[in-house]
Design a protein around this motif. Structure first.
Motif, short mmCIF file in Angstrom:
data_model
loop_
_atom_site.label_atom_id
_atom_site.label_comp_id
_atom_site.label_asym_id
_atom_site.label_seq_id
_atom_site.Cartn_x
_atom_site.Cartn_y
_atom_site.Cartn_z
N GLY A 28 43.83 80.45 37.23
CA GLY A 28 44.51 81.74 36.19
C GLY A 28 43.35 82.76 35.72
N TRP A 29 42.16 82.34 36.24
CA TRP A 29 40.91 83.26 35.87
C TRP A 29 41.27 84.55 36.82
CZ3 TRP A 29 35.41 82.19 34.12
CH2 TRP A 29 35.42 81.31 32.93
N PRO A 30 40.97 85.84 36.17
CA PRO A 30 40.81 87.11 37.27
C PRO A 30 39.57 86.68 38.23
CG PRO A 30 40.56 87.68 34.77
CD PRO A 30 40.67 86.14 34.78
N ALA A 31 40.24 87.03 39.70
CA ALA A 31 39.39 86.68 40.72
C ALA A 31 37.76 87.03 40.51
CB ALA A 31 39.97 87.20 42.10
N ASP A 32 37.53 88.17 40.21
CA ASP A 32 36.19 88.81 39.92
C ASP A 32 35.41 88.07 39.03
OD1 ASP A 32 37.80 89.65 37.89
OD2 ASP A 32 36.63 91.88 38.15
N LEU A 33 36.08 87.59 37.92
CA LEU A 33 35.23 86.84 36.99
C LEU A 33 34.92 85.43 37.44
CD1 LEU A 33 33.95 86.65 34.24
CD2 LEU A 33 36.26 86.05 33.23
N ARG A 34 36.14 85.05 38.02
CA ARG A 34 35.89 83.55 38.73
C ARG A 34 34.71 83.58 39.66
NH1 ARG A 34 40.68 82.98 40.19
NH2 ARG A 34 40.31 83.56 42.33
N ASP A 35 34.62 84.53 40.52
CA ASP A 35 33.60 84.50 41.61
C ASP A 35 32.26 84.86 40.83
OD1 ASP A 35 35.71 84.43 43.47
OD2 ASP A 35 35.58 86.48 44.16
N ALA A 36 32.30 85.47 39.94
CA ALA A 36 31.11 85.77 39.36
C ALA A 36 30.17 84.49 38.83
CB ALA A 36 31.12 86.88 38.09
N VAL A 37 31.16 83.58 38.20
CA VAL A 37 30.45 82.51 37.53
C VAL A 37 30.58 81.14 38.39
CG1 VAL A 37 31.14 83.52 35.26
CG2 VAL A 37 32.55 81.93 36.17
N ARG A 38 31.62 81.01 39.35
CA ARG A 38 31.72 79.62 40.00
C ARG A 38 30.76 79.24 40.94
NH1 ARG A 38 37.17 78.81 43.11
NH2 ARG A 38 36.14 80.67 44.58
N ALA A 39 30.22 78.02 40.50
CA ALA A 39 29.01 77.22 41.49
C ALA A 39 29.42 76.03 42.12
CB ALA A 39 27.73 77.08 40.73
N THR A 73 41.57 87.35 5.46
CA THR A 73 42.21 86.25 4.97
C THR A 73 41.13 85.27 4.17
OG1 THR A 73 43.79 86.09 6.62
CG2 THR A 73 43.74 84.14 4.89
N ALA A 74 41.30 85.33 2.66
CA ALA A 74 40.22 84.82 1.94
C ALA A 74 38.76 85.39 2.11
CB ALA A 74 40.34 83.40 1.95
N GLY A 75 38.77 86.52 2.59
CA GLY A 75 37.50 87.18 2.82
C GLY A 75 36.91 87.02 4.10
N PHE A 76 37.37 86.23 5.05
CA PHE A 76 37.21 86.06 6.17
C PHE A 76 38.19 86.54 7.22
CE2 PHE A 76 34.41 83.28 4.05
CZ PHE A 76 33.11 83.19 4.84
N PRO A 77 37.66 86.85 8.56
CA PRO A 77 38.71 87.41 9.81
C PRO A 77 39.61 86.57 9.82
CG PRO A 77 36.45 87.73 10.61
CD PRO A 77 36.50 86.95 9.22
N GLN A 78 41.09 86.78 9.93
CA GLN A 78 42.20 86.15 10.35
C GLN A 78 41.99 85.91 11.73
OE1 GLN A 78 46.12 87.22 9.12
NE2 GLN A 78 46.56 87.55 11.52
N GLN A 79 42.00 84.61 12.15
CA GLN A 79 41.55 84.09 13.41
C GLN A 79 42.95 84.04 14.32
OE1 GLN A 79 38.42 83.17 14.30
NE2 GLN A 79 38.10 84.03 12.08
N ALA A 80 42.53 84.51 15.69
CA ALA A 80 43.61 84.56 16.73
C ALA A 80 44.17 83.20 17.32
CB ALA A 80 43.06 85.28 17.90
N LEU A 81 45.26 83.23 17.24
CA LEU A 81 45.86 81.90 17.66
C LEU A 81 45.86 81.69 19.12
CD1 LEU A 81 49.50 81.82 15.49
CD2 LEU A 81 46.86 80.78 14.98
N ASP A 82 46.04 82.87 19.82
CA ASP A 82 46.12 82.99 21.34
C ASP A 82 44.75 83.72 21.75
OD1 ASP A 82 48.22 81.16 21.71
OD2 ASP A 82 49.38 82.63 20.90
N ALA A 83 43.79 83.42 21.50
CA ALA A 83 42.30 84.24 21.70
C ALA A 83 42.13 84.42 23.34
CB ALA A 83 41.05 83.74 21.13
N GLU A 84 41.84 85.55 23.77
CA GLU A 84 41.35 85.91 25.16
C GLU A 84 40.52 86.74 25.27
OE1 GLU A 84 44.09 88.56 28.30
OE2 GLU A 84 45.02 86.60 27.90
N ILE A 85 39.67 86.45 26.10
CA ILE A 85 38.36 87.66 26.51
C ILE A 85 38.37 87.55 28.01
CG2 ILE A 85 36.79 85.93 26.29
CD1 ILE A 85 34.98 88.07 24.91
N GLY A 86 38.28 88.82 28.46
CA GLY A 86 38.04 89.04 29.94
C GLY A 86 39.26 88.53 30.93
N GLY A 87 40.25 88.53 30.18
CA GLY A 87 41.51 87.98 30.94
C GLY A 87 41.49 86.25 30.89
#
Length: 453
Positions: free
Chosen positions: A104-115, A288-302
């Protein structure tokens, strides 16, 4: 006095706070593209030229503590630049092969990191009887084949947040085969129980290790050897440079988290919706209570991940519908009950009007243009601990809660907190459905001031 710096895509902000958290001096300079270390140098130089009228400023002496908010790691993932090649080892046997690593990773990101990837026998459950022995031979064979191909190894075991022994065994085998030059990230130290998000988290953590090492060396040289240097984390706390080297992925989301902490520091509000107005877009998040409300479904770079990162809605800046889109995003960030005020910060905060449809109160705090730098300076060093436990008549839950609190305390100390001054939160208990018997996710947060050099 504590110095905070926030390296943004267009500007780098800096602030000096007094002991009671009052801004002493602030500065804003253009960021140097793709060079956060030089941006930090320029911001420090500009900051040291400023002082409050009639008061002696800090001068040009090296600061005692500098906390830096960085967007470089997140930018590297999004732009697929500067990432290390990572081999992915999953411990779980046939039951863990339904979805392969990096699926499910974006193909370009998968190709950039996969060894290379492998799934080996092992893993288990809550009880010793549910565990399958680690296939040490398969681990050694996979590691031996990676010589010259992988810069880092990401190891993820089924149920490793419950017991990380097999991940550590696999890491020892990898080191025997490849030596200490290869970076190893273990999922049990990073993510939640869910296998795929935790594995993705571990892979990105490993992929960022070279960037983190370069940033650590550069910041140390730019700021000076006598200063305590810290960087922001996605949960709204800080960590030292050694911790950044070990767990670079923890810095993802740290720039926005620092801005949210700055909004709290400038207004004194522990709970609020915050709009960070940048040059091209507005980021809407919540406190929330002075700190960031955390994402339940965090995503970065797809890629779905299990990092602690702020929940976020992005809104385009400008255009005929911008005001309505911002008001809608603020409404979506409101809690189920009550109407929290909106705190507007960032370099473009002045363009947001004093009233918005459906928003009870709009606040424009003084120094809001450098909220990220102020938040970095005002944040504590932090750590967290999470454990999943099956509760039955034999479980000594009180002892388990004490262990989780101690793990959180140790995590904060490893991140750079002064062990004499760490405070630990109550342990939250979240029931997990669809599992046999009563199963709880336990979580504790610890924080405190940085350990002085």
């Amino acid at each position: 006095m504590i110095t905070g710096i926030d390296v943004g895509p267009t500007h780098t902000d800096a602030a000096i706070l007094t002991g009671d958290g009052t801004p002493w001096a602030t500065a804003k300079v253009p960021s140097v593209p793709d060079d956060p270390v030089t941006s930090v140098r320029h911001a420090l130089a500009a900051l040291h030229k400023r002082q409050r009228p009639g008061h002696p400023g800090p001068g040009k002496a090296e600061p005692a503590q500098v906390a830096v908010g960085l967007r470089g790691p997140a930018q590297a993932v999004v732009e697929r630049k500067g990432l290390a090649k990572v081999a992915v080892l999953r411990i779980g046997g046939p039951a863990a092969q339904a979805v392969r690593p990096l699926f499910g990773w974006p193909a370009d990101l998968r190709d950039a990191v996969r060894a290379g990837t492998a799934v080996v026998e092992g893993g288990g459950g809550f009880d010793a009887a549910e565990w399958t022995p680690l296939d040490t031979g398969a681990v050694a064979e996979f590691a031996a084949a990676l010589a010259g191909r992988a810069d880092a190894i990401a190891i993820t075991g089924v149920f490793s947040p419950v017991d990380g022994t097999q991940e550590r065994q696999a890491a020892d085998i990898v080191r025997r085969e490849l030596g200490d030059a290869v970076h190893i990230s273990l999922s049990g130290e990073l993510g939640p129980l869910g296998l795929l998000e935790r594995e993705n988290t571990t892979v990105l953590d490993a992929a960022l290790h070279r960037l983190a090492a370069d940033l650590s060396d550069g910041l140390r040289a730019a700021i000076g050897a006598s200063a305590t240097v810290l960087v922001t984390r996605g949960d709204g706390t800080l960590m030292g440079l050694d911790h950044l080297r070990r767990h670079p992925g923890l810095g993802l989301g740290g720039g926005l988290a620092g801005t949210l902490r700055g909004a709290a520091a400038l207004t004194g509000l522990p709970d609020a919706v915050v709009a960070d107005v940048g040059e091209h877009r507005v980021r809407v998040a919540a406190l929330t209570a002075g700190f960031p409300q955390q994402a339940l479904d965090a995503e970065i770079g797809g890629v779905p991940v299990g990092f602690w990162m702020p929940d976020l809605i992005r809104v385009a800046r400008g255009g005929p519908h911008a005001r309505h889109a911002l008001a809608e995003a603020v409404d979506r960030m409101q809690p189920a009950a009550g109407r929290l005020p909106l705190v507007v910060v960032g370099g473009g905060a002045g363009e947001v009007p004093a009233t918005l449809p459906g928003v009870a109160e709009v606040l424009h705090p003084e120094h809001g243009a450098v909220a990220g730098a102020i938040g970095a300076a005002a944040s504590p060093v932090g750590g967290q601990a999470e454990r999943v436990v099956r509760v039955d008549p034999r479980t000594d839950l009180g002892a388990v809660l004490d262990e989780v609190r101690e793990e959180a305390r140790v995590s904060a100390v490893r991140a750079g907190a002064d062990p004499r001054r760490v405070q630990v939160s109550d342990v939250t208990r979240t029931p997990l459905p669809y599992l046999p018997s009563v199963t709880l996710r336990l979580h504790a947060r610890a924080s405190g001031p940085a350990h002085p050099l």
